[in-house]
Design a protein around this motif. Structure first.
Motif, short mmCIF file in Angstrom:
data_model
loop_
_atom_site.label_atom_id
_atom_site.label_comp_id
_atom_site.label_asym_id
_atom_site.label_seq_id
_atom_site.Cartn_x
_atom_site.Cartn_y
_atom_site.Cartn_z
N ALA A 204 0.95 -1.15 0.02
CA ALA A 204 0.08 0.00 0.19
C ALA A 204 1.14 1.34 0.01
O ALA A 204 1.75 1.35 0.86
CB ALA A 204 -0.88 -0.09 1.30
N PRO A 205 0.78 2.05 -0.93
CA PRO A 205 1.49 3.37 -0.94
C PRO A 205 1.43 4.28 0.45
O PRO A 205 2.47 4.64 0.75
CB PRO A 205 0.82 4.40 -2.01
N LEU A 206 0.09 4.17 0.90
CA LEU A 206 0.27 5.03 2.36
C LEU A 206 1.18 4.49 3.41
O LEU A 206 1.88 5.02 4.11
CB LEU A 206 -1.20 4.74 2.77
N TRP A 207 1.24 2.90 3.59
CA TRP A 207 2.08 2.42 4.30
C TRP A 207 3.65 2.91 3.99
O TRP A 207 4.47 3.12 4.72
CB TRP A 207 2.06 0.84 4.41
N LEU A 208 3.91 2.51 2.52
CA LEU A 208 5.18 3.15 2.16
C LEU A 208 5.46 4.39 2.76
O LEU A 208 6.59 4.92 3.23
CB LEU A 208 5.35 2.86 0.72
N SER A 209 4.80 5.31 2.33
CA SER A 209 5.10 6.46 2.51
C SER A 209 5.15 7.07 4.03
O SER A 209 6.01 7.75 4.60
CB SER A 209 3.94 7.62 2.03
N ARG A 210 4.33 6.26 4.84
CA ARG A 210 4.33 6.34 6.43
C ARG A 210 5.74 5.95 6.90
O ARG A 210 6.12 6.44 8.13
CB ARG A 210 3.27 5.74 6.96
N HIS A 211 6.34 4.98 6.16
CA HIS A 211 7.69 4.58 6.36
C HIS A 211 8.70 5.26 5.74
O HIS A 211 9.91 4.52 5.73
CB HIS A 211 7.89 2.92 6.37
N GLY A 212 8.54 6.29 5.21
CA GLY A 212 9.70 7.14 4.58
C GLY A 212 10.21 6.55 3.23
O GLY A 212 11.17 7.11 2.61
N ARG A 213 9.17 5.78 2.56
CA ARG A 213 9.74 5.17 1.29
C ARG A 213 8.85 5.65 0.16
O ARG A 213 8.09 5.07 -0.46
CB ARG A 213 9.34 3.69 1.42
N ASP A 214 8.67 7.24 0.01
CA ASP A 214 8.01 7.92 -1.00
C ASP A 214 8.26 7.66 -2.47
O ASP A 214 7.41 7.69 -3.19
CB ASP A 214 8.13 9.52 -0.80
N THR A 215 9.49 7.37 -2.65
CA THR A 215 9.82 7.11 -4.25
C THR A 215 9.08 5.76 -4.54
O THR A 215 8.53 5.49 -5.67
CB THR A 215 11.53 6.84 -4.21
N GLU A 216 9.21 4.76 -3.50
CA GLU A 216 8.38 3.41 -3.93
C GLU A 216 6.83 3.71 -3.91
O GLU A 216 6.24 3.15 -4.91
CB GLU A 216 8.64 2.36 -2.81
N ALA A 217 6.40 4.59 -3.15
CA ALA A 217 4.83 4.72 -3.05
C ALA A 217 4.46 5.38 -4.28
O ALA A 217 3.34 5.05 -5.01
CB ALA A 217 4.53 5.68 -1.77
N ALA A 218 5.40 6.45 -4.87
CA ALA A 218 5.02 7.04 -6.10
C ALA A 218 5.07 6.34 -7.12
O ALA A 218 4.26 6.36 -8.16
CB ALA A 218 6.09 8.27 -6.16
N ALA A 219 6.07 5.32 -7.20
CA ALA A 219 6.04 4.32 -8.33
C ALA A 219 4.97 3.32 -8.28
O ALA A 219 4.25 3.12 -9.41
CB ALA A 219 7.53 3.46 -8.30
N VAL A 220 4.53 2.77 -7.34
CA VAL A 220 3.30 2.21 -7.43
C VAL A 220 1.91 2.82 -7.66
O VAL A 220 1.33 2.42 -8.69
CB VAL A 220 2.90 1.47 -5.74
N VAL A 221 1.77 4.11 -7.47
CA VAL A 221 0.71 4.87 -7.84
C VAL A 221 1.01 5.25 -9.42
O VAL A 221 -0.21 5.00 -10.01
CB VAL A 221 0.59 6.17 -7.08
#
Length: 444
Positions: A204-221
């Motif tokens: 889930a991008p929200l979990w990734l972002s919450r754990h400081g993994r914004d680049t991965e979250a953006a890639a998923v979206v």
């Protein structure tokens, strides 16, 4: 429904994205554990009756086998919650249905009650883990406008699994001494089908972002929803909060609501569902098999209707209203069964099943909405674990109370539990249907 948000001109927040095939795929992938849970809980009573002679089951073994999966669910949910909050939901979500399928098939080859007991415990552990990660992951991927309906599909899958178990048991009961082996192994089939859907589901991008993994979250979206959907920008947690945080002043009321409403629903649901033939017999209904079949049909119908209305009314109204209506129907069943006869008894009992099955949707929708992202799996785990204590206690106590004091007293106890659920929700339950998960994270 669009295949992506690529044709959207204005940028959209992640939780305001249109409903896409990707969201449907994630939801279908999430239904596997719920269908399997409904199936193995629904089939065990039939299996025990069919396997008593083959396995030499004593009353002690019958009780142990009946409770094994519920015990496994309790521990699986409690243990998995903190792990899923720390490492993410996706890895557990991707592989637990394969483990479930292997364990389901292994049941076909058991030779002793002890072997079956171990497998039932392990199956419960896997399902407890899946409850936590499926509810969390589907919730975190869903657009806010469709969140209730998508997570409600998990409730429909559970009801379908429960009904399917009844049908399989009915069809195989007279097929020979080893028919119970096929009943148990059948649950591997849907688990394997869903396993294929799960392998490509991302974190889930929200979990990734919450754990400081914004680049991965953006890639998923970007990959699944298109460039015009903005990835979530949750503030990374400054410190890891463990399960103890759920009982802090900031969260303890929501933790209590999540656990108590769940318990107050499952006590009458499992007690009366498990012993529906005995309840019908006590109320003067002679066709127990037919009444049980009708009860199961209304369970599935109620789950579907609950899915259709979950996003059309407030969560608080749905919670409190179904508790009140369910209590009224059960009280009427207790008061008027002798006067109205079998037809009235069956009508009120199936209406009660319909209402409570509609309310079961909330068990899948509401707990994940109560907690912030870094505590969501742990909070859901606490609620699920509490519910399994309630379901185990209710299935253990109802026949004892009914035999010692009469079925009317047992039904009256269920009415009290439903009224208690209504009061708890009226006093403490927050409205979550219009909240975004980002708002919950920001507030807490």
């Amino acid at each position: 429904m669009s295949t992506s948000a690529r044709n959207t001109t204005a940028p959209l927040a992640y939780e305001n994205a249109p409903l896409t095939r990707f969201h449907i795929r994630v939801t279908i992938a999430g239904t596997g554990g719920q269908f399997s849970d409904g199936f193995i809980l629904g089939i065990i009573g039939i299996v025990i009756a069919a396997a008593t002679k083959s396995l030499g089951l004593t009353p002690l073994w019958v009780g142990l086998l009946g409770a094994a999966t519920l015990a496994g669910l309790f521990f699986g949910a409690v243990l998995t919650g903190p792990i899923a909050d720390r490492i993410g939901r996706r890895q557990i979500f991707a592989w637990d249905m394969l483990a479930f399928a292997v364990l389901s098939l292994a049941q076909f080859f058991v030779q002793t009650p002890g072997q079956l007991l171990v497998l039932r415990l392990l199956l419960g552990l896997v399902l407890g883990a899946d409850y936590v990660v499926s509810k969390s992951l589907v919730t975190e991927h869903a657009p806010v406008r469709f969140r209730g309906r998508l997570t409600s599909l998990l409730a429909v899958a559970w009801a379908a699994g429960y009904v399917f178990a009844y049908l399989i048991g009915f069809l195989l009961t007279d097929q020979g001494g080893d028919s119970w082996r096929f009943m148990l192994a059948t649950s591997a089939v849907p688990a394997l089908l869903v396993f294929g859907f799960r392998l490509g589901v991302p974190e889930a991008p929200l979990w990734l972002s919450r754990h400081g993994r914004d680049t991965e979250a953006a890639a998923v979206v970007r990959r699944h929803l298109g460039p015009n959907v903005l990835p979530p920008t949750a503030t990374p947690a400054t410190a890891r909060r463990g399960m103890r945080a759920l009982f802090s002043p900031a969260h303890r009321r929501r933790t209590a609501v999540g656990a108590l409403f769940y318990v107050c629903q499952v006590i009458p649901f499992f007690a009366l569902g498990t012993f529906s033939p005995q309840v019908m017999e006590a109320l003067g209904v002679t066709s127990k098999l037919g009444a049980g079949a009708l009860y199961n049909v209304f369970l599935l119908a109620g789950a579907i209707v609950g899915l259709l209305i979950i996003d059309k009314i407030s969560r608080r109204l749905f919670l409190i209203g179904t508790f009140v209506v369910g209590a009224a129907l059960l009280a009427a069943l207790t008061a008027f069964a002798d006067i109205g006869g079998p037809v009235v008894s069956v009508g009120l009992f199936t209406a009660f099943a319909f209402v409570l099955a509609a309310a079961v949707n909330l068990e899948f929708v509401y707990p994940p909405e109560l907690f912030p992202t870094d505590l969501r799996a742990s909070g859901v785990g606490i609620a699920v674990a509490a519910s399994r204590i309630g379901s185990a206690a209710s299935t253990f106590l109802l026949p004892l109370v009914a035999s010692g004091y009469g079925m009317d007293v047992a039904l009256g106890g269920c009415v009290v539990v439903l009224v208690l659920g209504a009061l708890v929700c009226w006093a403490w339950a927050p409205e979550t249907g219009t909240e975004s998960l980002d708002d919950i994270d920001t507030r807490t």
